[in-house]
Design an enzyme around this catalytic site. Structure first.
Site, PDB file in Angstrom:
ATOM      1  N   HIS A   1     -42.619   0.487 -87.086  1.00 43.33           N
ATOM      2  CA  HIS A   1     -43.504   1.743 -86.613  1.00 43.33           C
ATOM      3  C   HIS A   1     -44.859   1.809 -87.272  1.00 43.33           C
ATOM      4  O   HIS A   1     -45.018   2.501 -88.633  1.00 43.33           O
ATOM      5  CB  HIS A   1     -42.712   2.799 -87.257  1.00 43.33           C
ATOM      6  CG  HIS A   1     -42.899   4.289 -86.579  1.00 43.33           C
ATOM      7  ND1 HIS A   1     -42.214   5.468 -86.490  1.00 43.33           N
ATOM      8  CD2 HIS A   1     -44.217   4.650 -85.831  1.00 43.33           C
ATOM      9  CE1 HIS A   1     -42.893   6.381 -85.939  1.00 43.33           C
ATOM     10  NE2 HIS A   1     -44.017   5.918 -85.471  1.00 43.33           N
TER      11      HIS A   1
ATOM     12  N   HIS B   1     -49.282   2.149 -86.621  1.00 42.18           N
ATOM     13  CA  HIS B   1     -50.371   2.447 -85.969  1.00 42.18           C
ATOM     14  C   HIS B   1     -51.717   1.763 -86.554  1.00 42.18           C
ATOM     15  O   HIS B   1     -52.032   2.133 -87.692  1.00 42.18           O
ATOM     16  CB  HIS B   1     -50.681   3.834 -85.717  1.00 42.18           C
ATOM     17  CG  HIS B   1     -49.479   4.736 -85.379  1.00 42.18           C
ATOM     18  ND1 HIS B   1     -49.319   5.161 -84.237  1.00 42.18           N
ATOM     19  CD2 HIS B   1     -48.499   5.385 -86.025  1.00 42.18           C
ATOM     20  CE1 HIS B   1     -48.215   5.858 -84.018  1.00 42.18           C
ATOM     21  NE2 HIS B   1     -47.590   5.875 -85.216  1.00 42.18           N
ATOM     22  N   LEU B   2     -52.296   0.868 -85.718  1.00 39.27           N
ATOM     23  CA  LEU B   2     -53.394  -0.104 -86.407  1.00 39.27           C
ATOM     24  C   LEU B   2     -54.504   0.649 -85.471  1.00 39.27           C
ATOM     25  O   LEU B   2     -55.590   0.174 -85.991  1.00 39.27           O
ATOM     26  CB  LEU B   2     -53.277  -1.380 -86.278  1.00 39.27           C
ATOM     27  CG  LEU B   2     -52.178  -2.054 -87.156  1.00 39.27           C
ATOM     28  CD1 LEU B   2     -52.265  -3.435 -87.294  1.00 39.27           C
ATOM     29  CD2 LEU B   2     -52.195  -1.190 -88.464  1.00 39.27           C
TER      30      LEU B   2
ATOM     31  N   ASN C   1     -49.943   4.217 -78.888  1.00 38.94           N
ATOM     32  CA  ASN C   1     -50.918   5.269 -78.684  1.00 38.94           C
ATOM     33  C   ASN C   1     -52.518   4.615 -79.054  1.00 38.94           C
ATOM     34  O   ASN C   1     -53.130   5.301 -79.841  1.00 38.94           O
ATOM     35  CB  ASN C   1     -50.717   6.305 -79.516  1.00 38.94           C
ATOM     36  CG  ASN C   1     -50.350   6.049 -81.181  1.00 38.94           C
ATOM     37  OD1 ASN C   1     -50.223   4.977 -81.107  1.00 38.94           O
ATOM     38  ND2 ASN C   1     -50.521   7.126 -81.698  1.00 38.94           N
TER      39      ASN C   1
ATOM     40  N   ASN D   1     -46.476  14.634 -88.797  1.00 31.29           N
ATOM     41  CA  ASN D   1     -45.569  14.965 -87.685  1.00 31.29           C
ATOM     42  C   ASN D   1     -44.555  14.066 -87.387  1.00 31.29           C
ATOM     43  O   ASN D   1     -44.698  12.926 -86.943  1.00 31.29           O
ATOM     44  CB  ASN D   1     -46.547  15.171 -86.392  1.00 31.29           C
ATOM     45  CG  ASN D   1     -45.612  15.853 -85.252  1.00 31.29           C
ATOM     46  OD1 ASN D   1     -44.574  16.570 -85.551  1.00 31.29           O
ATOM     47  ND2 ASN D   1     -46.005  15.674 -83.985  1.00 31.29           N
TER      48      ASN D   1
ATOM     49  N   ASP E   1     -44.380   4.551 -90.439  1.00 34.13           N
ATOM     50  CA  ASP E   1     -45.206   5.458 -89.692  1.00 34.13           C
ATOM     51  C   ASP E   1     -46.615   5.385 -90.131  1.00 34.13           C
ATOM     52  O   ASP E   1     -47.445   6.320 -90.187  1.00 34.13           O
ATOM     53  CB  ASP E   1     -44.610   6.815 -89.522  1.00 34.13           C
ATOM     54  CG  ASP E   1     -45.413   7.722 -88.255  1.00 34.13           C
ATOM     55  OD1 ASP E   1     -46.027   7.072 -87.449  1.00 34.13           O
ATOM     56  OD2 ASP E   1     -45.036   8.601 -88.321  1.00 34.13           O
TER      57      ASP E   1
END
Length: 477
Positions: A56, A58-59, A90, A288, A315
């Site tokens: 999980h 995000h880069l 995303n 979140n 995350d």
């Protein structure tokens, strides 16, 4: 190069690890100890384990590279002991297999060819998570014709390993179609199991004290219960992301007693912090789902201890300092975690006696690898040369060069010091962003080196551990 006197994470046996001699330009070296001239390192007291895996991450590349990019993000992952990460969809545009960049390529194509296009070798492997819906808009399921050719087994270095609309829960109107796609191609749905329209922080005494709109626990439990029902009715493999509430953990616990195909993760921050920490950390602790109550934090710890939680994921969500300076009401959700996750979890879970260090490695390496359909190589899988002892103690010599055994999976390993004490200094992070609630925290446990496919890609092994020829003679006499 030889690392002498390591302790195998599971067996406790003393081993010496032999790395291939190579001048690897991708080495991230904080200390200068691992120069080409160094032949042997005293690694006594350090633990050898399979490299960590994060399902999980995000880069922000492409689309928001002011926050992070593939180079800085994978460097952060290597510094955190990770050998494999799963990139969330995303991106901008979304990784749905159809949306294209200005040069006409899809995001999947861009990430597949990133190293070749940029003439570099990144220090960490990564797989891709395709968007569940077109443009992650929640109106129409993404079309497998746009991404199924990139599944594992089709010859790609960075295959599609899961489906998610992370950042948002899969919508009710698309859930059945998304689940059908997941079943057809034997992929898990990784669901952002939370949905709310309003609010900034957890609903409770802290939200009232801060004068902010609260987010109730029901925003999480409603999605979890819906997804569990889906798994029971259809057999779809459902993985629940970043579970944070007592009610959510209990729902997962009940689902597992019924043998349903449901797994879940939580994150280091839900184990180490609660909403009261917002009073100290402000927007650096805004995320979140939000940090929940102290009772929810305790429930998260208990869920790890009793096996309800299958794995721990960071995350990792970079944001700029300017964005986080907007305050709790307006700052974006998310914190970074790749470079602190092992230490936070080691301190909160192992140092406290809640789980063993072996179990922590399972939570942060073996279980997430299984979710992604990957087998992690264990130190005991490495070729050994028992006749070649390097000291009187009879350490087992392990060869980390996969070419000596073509049947091995990638030799991704991490060297850990579970006893090391250190203070978090975000200015020294390899990540481009600094949004962490752990700035200044004293932690126990440090990643000392990361090995990707038999090659050292990260080291903070100190020069004091370099073994001179005189010490080598004393060691082997």
């Amino acid at each position: 190069m030889r690392l002498l006197g390591l302790t195998d994470w599971r067996t406790g046996r003393a081993v010496d690890l032999v790395l291939p001699q190579t001048a690897d330009s991708t080495l991230i070296d904080e200390t200068g100890a691992m120069s080409a001239e160094v032949d042997q390192i005293d690694a006594s007291g350090l633990v050898l384990a399979p490299a960590l895996v994060d399902p999980h991450v995000h880069l922000r590349d492409p689309g928001q590279t002011d926050k992070e990019d593939m180079v800085t993000g994978t460097a952060a992952a290597a510094a955190g002991g990770y050998g494999l990460i799963l990139l969330m969809p995303n991106t901008q545009p979304a990784m749905d297999g159809r949306a294209r960049m200005a040069d006409g390529r899809t995001i999947i194509d861009y990430l597949e060819s990133y190293e070749q296009d940029h003439g570099l070798s990144l220090p960490v492997d990564y797989d891709l998570c395709v968007a569940a819906t077109l443009d992650r808009a929640g109106r129409q399921a993404s079309n497998p014709d746009d991404w199924s050719s990139h599944l594992p087994g089709h010859g790609y270095d960075h295959p599609v390993a899961a489906i998610s609309d992370d950042g948002s829960a899969v919508t009710d109107q698309t859930l059945q179609a998304v689940a059908a796609n997941a079943r057809e191609f034997d992929l898990p749905i990784l669901d952002h199991c939370e949905h709310h329209e309003h609010g900034q922080v957890n609903l409770g005494a802290v939200s009232r004290r801060l004068g902010l709109e609260g987010i109730p626990a029901s925003t999480e439990t409603a999605i979890i219960n819906r997804d569990i029902e889906l798994a029971e009715r259809t057999g779809t493999r459902v993985h629940l992301q970043h579970v944070s509430t007592a009610g959510g953990f209990e729902a997962v616990r009940r689902a597992k007693t019924r043998g349903l195909p449901v797994t879940c993760e939580t994150a280091p921050h839900y184990l180490a912090l609660c909403d009261e920490d917002l009073l100290r950390c402000g927007s650096m602790a805004k995320m979140n789902p939000p940090l929940r109550s102290r009772a929810d934090q305790q429930a998260a710890l208990e869920a790890v201890a009793d096996g309800t939680v299958d794995m721990i994921a960071t995350d990792h969500a970079p944001h700029t300092s300017a964005e986080k300076a907007l305050g709790l009401k307006d700052a974006p959700n998310g914190i970074i975690g790749l470079e602190t996750a092992y230490a936070v979890c080691n301190q909160v879970l192992v140092e406290s006696g809640l789980v063993s260090h072996d179990r922590l490695i399972e939570l942060m390496s073996l279980a997430p690898a299984e979710l992604m359909g990957m087998r992690r190589l264990l130190p005991e899988d490495l070729p050994s040369h028992t006749a070649n002892k390097v000291n009187k103690a009879g350490h087992l010599q392990l060869e980390a060069d996969r070419h000596s055994d073509a049947n091995l999976p990638p030799v991704d390993l991490v060297i850990l010091d579970p006893e090391a004490k250190w203070e978090v200094d975000p200015s020294r992070f390899h990540s481009k962003s600094r949004n962490t609630p752990f700035a200044g925290a004293g932690l126990a446990g440090r990643v000392m080196a990361t090995i990707k496919d038999g090659r050292l890609v990260f080291s903070r092994l100190p020069a004091s551990r370099v073994i001179t020829r005189e010490r080598i003679r004393a060691w082997t006499d």
